[in-house]
Design a protein around this motif. Structure first.
Motif, PDB file in Angstrom:
ATOM      1  N   THR A 115       0.832  -1.208   0.000  1.00  0.00           N
ATOM      2  CA  THR A 115       0.000   0.000   0.000  1.00  0.00           C
ATOM      3  C   THR A 115       0.862   1.250   0.000  1.00  0.00           C
ATOM      4  N   PHE A 164       0.925   4.298  -2.708  1.00  0.00           N
ATOM      5  CA  PHE A 164       0.782   5.686  -2.279  1.00  0.00           C
ATOM      6  C   PHE A 164       1.934   6.539  -2.809  1.00  0.00           C
ATOM      7  N   ALA A 174      -9.093  13.773   0.151  1.00  0.00           N
ATOM      8  CA  ALA A 174      -9.653  12.707  -0.671  1.00  0.00           C
ATOM      9  C   ALA A 174      -8.625  11.627  -0.991  1.00  0.00           C
ATOM     10  N   PHE A 175      -7.354  12.023  -1.062  1.00  0.00           N
ATOM     11  CA  PHE A 175      -6.282  11.132  -1.507  1.00  0.00           C
ATOM     12  C   PHE A 175      -5.782  10.210  -0.393  1.00  0.00           C
ATOM     13  N   PRO A 185      -6.982   9.105   2.685  1.00  0.00           N
ATOM     14  CA  PRO A 185      -7.779   8.039   3.291  1.00  0.00           C
ATOM     15  C   PRO A 185      -7.863   6.758   2.466  1.00  0.00           C
ATOM     16  N   GLN A 186      -7.619   6.859   1.148  1.00  0.00           N
ATOM     17  CA  GLN A 186      -7.665   5.670   0.305  1.00  0.00           C
ATOM     18  C   GLN A 186      -6.578   4.662   0.658  1.00  0.00           C
ATOM     19  N   PHE A 187      -5.517   5.140   1.338  1.00  0.00           N
ATOM     20  CA  PHE A 187      -4.391   4.271   1.661  1.00  0.00           C
ATOM     21  C   PHE A 187      -4.299   3.968   3.164  1.00  0.00           C
TER      22      PHE A 187
END
Length: 210
Positions: A5, A9, A135-136, A138-140
């Motif tokens: 992950t 990122f 937005a970017f 939290p996806q990781f």
């Protein structure tokens, strides 16, 4: 955050950092004007601004900003006006000043605090940066691990990528700068960066909230 992950990122953020924007333009301008010390002060200001932004994202401020259009618009106007101000300032100062009694252009005097403050404001005054990170990042995020530590790791990753990419930009510009006439090159960069800063300010001012 697993190693896989983290790699995703880092690669995703590298892709966004490679795209030239106001921060890259500021690094290039200050590198040409002040050399490596100007580069260092600009990068330092950018990294401090990013630390503040990442902290705000971790605290959930980005989501609040996205949910409050009036606050978003106010921040956007402030950021746009500052970029336009920098552009107009550059255009007005285009053309090397001569030293008294010599007729030779005087070298710009580096003020580390001023360069640092300028980079801090340029990097932090665009509210879309905060919303992008909100937005970017939290996806990781992995909820099986401590959140504060993950935000620290992500910030350090972002800081390393920014420092590397901006240093490469600065090195490339210095190599190009060394092969051209300094006086004409500096004047061209002043005018060009001034116009681009004004254009970026107008673009930010007229952009819709995403």
């Amino acid at each position: 955050m697993t190693f896989h992950t983290w790699c995703l990122f880092a690669l995703a953020y590298l892709a966004t950092t490679l795209s030239p924007g106001p921060n890259v333009l500021l690094v290039i301008r200050n590198t040409i004007r002040y050399g490596s010390r100007g580069t260092a002060a600009t990068i330092a200001g950018n990294l401090v601004s990013q630390a503040v932004v990442v902290t705000l994202v971790a605290l959930g401020v980005g989501a609040v900003l996205a949910a409050m259009p009036p606050l978003f618009i106010a921040m956007k106007i402030v950021g746009a006006v500052y970029l336009i101000y920098l552009g107009v300032k550059q255009l007005r100062s285009a053309g090397p000043r001569a030293k008294p009694g010599t007729g030779a252009p005087s070298a710009p005097v580096l003020d580390n605090r001023k360069v640092f403050r300028e980079a801090l404001i340029v990097s932090g005054s665009n509210p879309k940066t905060l919303i992008f990170f909100c937005a970017f990042m939290p996806q990781f995020i992995s909820h099986d691990h401590a959140l504060p530590l993950q935000f620290v790791v992500m910030y350090l990753t972002c800081a390393g990528i920014v420092a590397l990419v901006y240093t490469v930009y600065a090195f490339s510009v210095r190599r190009l700068h060394g092969g051209l006439g300094k006086r004409r090159w500096l004047d061209t960069v002043k005018r060009g960066s001034g116009l681009i800063f004004v254009a970026l300010g107008i673009k930010l001012l007229t952009a819709r909230q995403a």
